[in-house]
Structure formats: C-alpha cells, structure tokens
Design a protein around this motif. Structure first.
Motif, PDB file in Angstrom:
ATOM      1  N   ARG A 124      -0.423  -8.242   9.470  1.00 31.52           N
ATOM      2  CA  ARG A 124       0.799  -7.835  10.160  1.00 31.52           C
ATOM      3  C   ARG A 124       1.686  -9.044  10.428  1.00 31.52           C
ATOM      4  O   ARG A 124       1.221 -10.016  11.046  1.00 31.52           O
ATOM      5  CB  ARG A 124       0.458  -7.191  11.527  1.00 31.52           C
TER       6      ARG A 124
ATOM      7  N   LYS B 163      -0.396  -0.788  -4.403  1.00 26.79           N
ATOM      8  CA  LYS B 163      -1.750  -0.217  -4.305  1.00 26.79           C
ATOM      9  C   LYS B 163      -1.652   1.301  -4.215  1.00 26.79           C
ATOM     10  O   LYS B 163      -0.938   1.834  -3.366  1.00 26.79           O
ATOM     11  CB  LYS B 163      -2.470  -0.753  -3.065  1.00 26.79           C
TER      12      LYS B 163
ATOM     13  N   PRO C 228      -6.499  -6.391   3.589  1.00 21.02           N
ATOM     14  CA  PRO C 228      -5.638  -5.544   4.422  1.00 21.02           C
ATOM     15  C   PRO C 228      -5.726  -6.043   5.866  1.00 21.02           C
ATOM     16  O   PRO C 228      -6.312  -7.101   6.115  1.00 21.02           O
ATOM     17  CB  PRO C 228      -6.237  -4.153   4.262  1.00 21.02           C
TER      18      PRO C 228
ATOM     19  N   THR D 153     -14.533  -1.713   7.095  1.00 26.30           N
ATOM     20  CA  THR D 153     -14.297  -2.296   8.425  1.00 26.30           C
ATOM     21  C   THR D 153     -14.418  -1.245   9.533  1.00 26.30           C
ATOM     22  O   THR D 153     -14.449  -1.582  10.707  1.00 26.30           O
ATOM     23  CB  THR D 153     -12.909  -2.966   8.508  1.00 26.30           C
TER      24      THR D 153
ATOM     25  N   GLN E  26      -4.089  -0.587  13.173  1.00 25.97           N
ATOM     26  CA  GLN E  26      -4.907  -1.761  12.866  1.00 25.97           C
ATOM     27  C   GLN E  26      -5.246  -2.465  14.184  1.00 25.97           C
ATOM     28  O   GLN E  26      -4.396  -2.608  15.049  1.00 25.97           O
ATOM     29  CB  GLN E  26      -4.146  -2.729  11.941  1.00 25.97           C
TER      30      GLN E  26
ATOM     31  N   VAL F 101      -2.787  -7.049   1.371  1.00 24.55           N
ATOM     32  CA  VAL F 101      -2.399  -5.631   1.266  1.00 24.55           C
ATOM     33  C   VAL F 101      -1.618  -5.273   2.526  1.00 24.55           C
ATOM     34  O   VAL F 101      -2.150  -5.347   3.635  1.00 24.55           O
ATOM     35  CB  VAL F 101      -3.638  -4.720   1.144  1.00 24.55           C
TER      36      VAL F 101
ATOM     37  N   ASP G  83       0.779   4.492   0.719  1.00 21.97           N
ATOM     38  CA  ASP G  83       0.038   5.587   1.357  1.00 21.97           C
ATOM     39  C   ASP G  83       0.976   6.771   1.570  1.00 21.97           C
ATOM     40  O   ASP G  83       1.454   7.018   2.685  1.00 21.97           O
ATOM     41  CB  ASP G  83      -0.596   5.098   2.662  1.00 21.97           C
TER      42      ASP G  83
ATOM     43  N   GLY H   2       0.999  -2.306   4.171  1.00 20.91           N
ATOM     44  CA  GLY H   2       1.593  -0.986   3.996  1.00 20.91           C
ATOM     45  C   GLY H   2       2.786  -0.771   4.886  1.00 20.91           C
ATOM     46  O   GLY H   2       3.914  -1.169   4.572  1.00 20.91           O
ATOM     47  N   ARG H   3       2.537  -0.148   6.048  1.00 21.76           N
ATOM     48  CA  ARG H   3       3.629   0.337   6.887  1.00 21.76           C
ATOM     49  C   ARG H   3       4.680  -0.678   7.314  1.00 21.76           C
ATOM     50  O   ARG H   3       5.853  -0.300   7.416  1.00 21.76           O
ATOM     51  CB  ARG H   3       3.027   1.064   8.106  1.00 21.76           C
TER      52      ARG H   3
ATOM     53  N   ALA I 256       0.852  -1.204   0.000  1.00 18.80           N
ATOM     54  CA  ALA I 256       0.000   0.000   0.000  1.00 18.80           C
ATOM     55  C   ALA I 256       0.877   1.240   0.000  1.00 18.80           C
ATOM     56  O   ALA I 256       1.628   1.482   0.956  1.00 18.80           O
ATOM     57  CB  ALA I 256      -0.909  -0.006   1.228  1.00 18.80           C
TER      58      ALA I 256
HETATM   59  O1  C5P Z   1      -0.096   0.343   6.635  1.00 18.96           O
HETATM   60  P1  C5P Z   1      -1.191  -0.701   6.598  1.00 18.96           P
HETATM   61  O2  C5P Z   1      -0.684  -2.112   6.351  1.00 18.96           O
HETATM   62  O3  C5P Z   1      -2.097  -0.634   7.807  1.00 18.96           O
HETATM   63  O4  C5P Z   1      -2.055  -0.305   5.304  1.00 18.96           O
HETATM   64  C1  C5P Z   1      -3.219  -0.987   4.968  1.00 18.96           C
HETATM   65  C2  C5P Z   1      -3.812  -0.414   3.721  1.00 18.96           C
HETATM   66  O5  C5P Z   1      -5.060  -1.070   3.488  1.00 18.96           O
HETATM   67  C3  C5P Z   1      -4.105   1.084   3.778  1.00 18.96           C
HETATM   68  O6  C5P Z   1      -3.968   1.594   2.446  1.00 18.96           O
HETATM   69  C4  C5P Z   1      -5.549   1.126   4.222  1.00 18.96           C
HETATM   70  O7  C5P Z   1      -6.207   2.282   3.778  1.00 18.96           O
HETATM   71  C5  C5P Z   1      -6.114  -0.113   3.529  1.00 18.96           C
HETATM   72  N1  C5P Z   1      -7.308  -0.659   4.179  1.00 18.96           N
HETATM   73  C6  C5P Z   1      -7.334  -1.086   5.501  1.00 18.96           C
HETATM   74  N2  C5P Z   1      -8.477  -1.601   6.056  1.00 18.96           N
HETATM   75  C7  C5P Z   1      -9.583  -1.701   5.315  1.00 18.96           C
HETATM   76  C8  C5P Z   1      -9.587  -1.285   3.988  1.00 18.96           C
HETATM   77  C9  C5P Z   1      -8.412  -0.766   3.443  1.00 18.96           C
HETATM   78  O8  C5P Z   1      -6.312  -1.024   6.178  1.00 18.96           O
HETATM   79  N3  C5P Z   1     -10.656  -2.219   5.857  1.00 18.96           N
END
Ligand code: C5P
Length: 235
Positions: free
Chosen positions: A180, A33, A177, A119, A189, A207, A11, A209-210, A9
């Motif tokens: 972890r 993404k 998403p 969510t 999260q 998905v 972001d 991101g961080r 992701a």
């Molecule tokens: O950094 P992280 O792994 O938390 O990023 C998760 C990505 O998935 C972000 O772009 C967030 O907006 C997206 N996302 C999420 N939860 C959802 C839908 C989308 O974390 N329910």
C-alpha cells in the motif's frame, strides 16, 4: 516488455469492467494479474484480450492437483500466452517438477512460481491440517522446496521478503501482495508495506489492486507509485 515492478490485480467480476480499467492503463507501466474470480467468470478470452493489448499477464490460479493434471493445466495456461503462472508448493516436489518440465519443453517458457502458505492461515489453522510449526517456518521450508523443484520464485508477504531474499539469493522471484502506498487506504489488508519498502526488503514484483483499480484516475495512481519508487529516499 516492461521494467515496472508493479502487477495490477484485476479483481473484477466480468471482462467488460476489467477491460474498461485496462484500457486506461499502459503496458509500458505495469503487468496484470488475473485471478480465480475473473478467470472463472470470463475464461480464457479475457486473458487473450489482455495479451493482445500488449500486457504481460500473471495467471493467478494457484494450481494444486496430481502432477500430470497440474502439468497439463500449466501447458494450457502457457497456450494463452501468459507471462507468469503459479501453483501451491504444498502439492509437492513431483508436482512442481512435472509442471516445470512441461513448460520447459515449450519454445518459450512462462515463469512459474509457488504459493507457500496462504497469509490467511495462522499456526492453529496449519496444525489443523497437519503442518507443524509457525507460518513463517513453513513459508521458508516450502520456498526452499520450490527452488529445489526448479521454480522461479514464490508469492510472499512483503514482511517475509527480507528473510527469503537472504535465504534464496538474488535470482529468486519474490512477488508480494499486501502493498500500500503511504497515502492509500488499507482496505482489508492488515500487515502492509509501502512499495518502496517492499522492494528494499527484497521483493522483485509488487501486486497492487485497489489503490490503482479503485482510483478515480488509475494511470495517475500507478504513475504516482512508480514516481515514489524512483524518488531518492531521505532516510
Ligand atoms: O486490492 P489489493 O491490493 O488488496 O489486491 C491484492 C491482490 O493480491 C488480490 O488479488 C489478492 O487476492 C492477492 N493476494 C493478497 N494476499 C495474499 C495473496 C494474494 O492480497 N496473501
């Protein structure tokens, strides 16, 4: 085309930061993404720059409008060369079918998936906007509607993956998403699964991101996740 299930992701608030990170990754190891913030700030050129670097891009703009407008937006996204895009299933069957049909008319059709219930919404939030039942019930109903409307899958929490996989069958994409690695910070999260557990529960794509984008060595963080996925499990 990568076989990796990981979608990183991006972001970021500007394309310079996004591309600086991406240039430390490898299109053989992940997809990317692009969401509302980066797209609204940097626009189509950032998507085209990622595609030009060999990445498959999931354009996460969650379209929701009248069928004709959403179909046209999906066509525009496909013109950017994206691999996958999404819309809100609550836009209804006719909206989803119109989008699917417009993409179908192209020589190469990108994947089209739906967001069911965000969510961030609880049962009371849903009641306030006129949805009866629990978030889980609505997720299952809208995932079924997305499949009937010809979509390729849904975005869902890893905690919903097992049930949706059982109900929707093997070919339906479940993009999750909230993933972890055991060693990573949760950030904001709350209900997460490890990458291995999310795939075991039925997710097709993760998905993340961080844990990757904020790591000192992003490619090492990504490789560690992929190695964890390949390692045999003890239990
Ligand atoms: O950094 P992280 O792994 O938390 O990023 C998760 C990505 O998935 C972000 O772009 C967030 O907006 C997206 N996302 C999420 N939860 C959802 C839908 C989308 O974390 N329910």
């Amino acid at each position: 085309m990568t076989k990796s299930p990981v979608i990183v992701a991006l972001d970021f608030a500007d394309s310079r930061s996004a591309l600086a990170l991406v240039d430390r990754l490898d299109p053989a190891l992940c997809r990317l993404k692009v969401g509302k913030e980066l797209f609204t700030r940097a626009g189509p050129p950032v998507v085209e720059a990622l595609v030009a670097r060999g990445y498959e891009v999931f354009l996460d703009l969650k379209f929701h409008d009248i069928p004709n407008t959403v179909a046209a937006a999906c066509d525009a996204a496909a013109d950017l060369g994206v691999w996958m895009m999404n819309l809100h299933a609550s836009g209804g069957r006719r909206m989803m079918e119109a989008a699917r049909e417009r993409l179908e008319s192209r020589s190469h059709r990108p994947l089209l998936i739906a967001v069911t219930i965000l969510t961030s919404l609880g049962e009371e939030d849903l009641a306030e906007v006129g949805f009866q039942g629990t978030p889980a019930q609505n997720v299952r109903r809208l995932a079924a509607l997305a499949e009937r409307s010809g979509l390729d899958g849904v975005v869902c929490s890893p905690l919903e993956a097992a049930q949706l996989r059982a109900e929707r069958g093997a070919g339906f994409l479940l993009v999750t998403p909230g993933v972890r690695p055991a060693s990573a910070a949760l950030d904001d999260q709350k209900r997460v699964m490890t990458p291995a557990d999310a795939l075991a529960a039925g997710a097709s794509h993760l998905v993340i991101g961080r844990p990757i984008t904020a790591a000192e060595d992003p490619v090492a963080a990504l490789r560690a996740i992929l190695e964890e996925l390949e390692a045999p499990k003890n239990c």
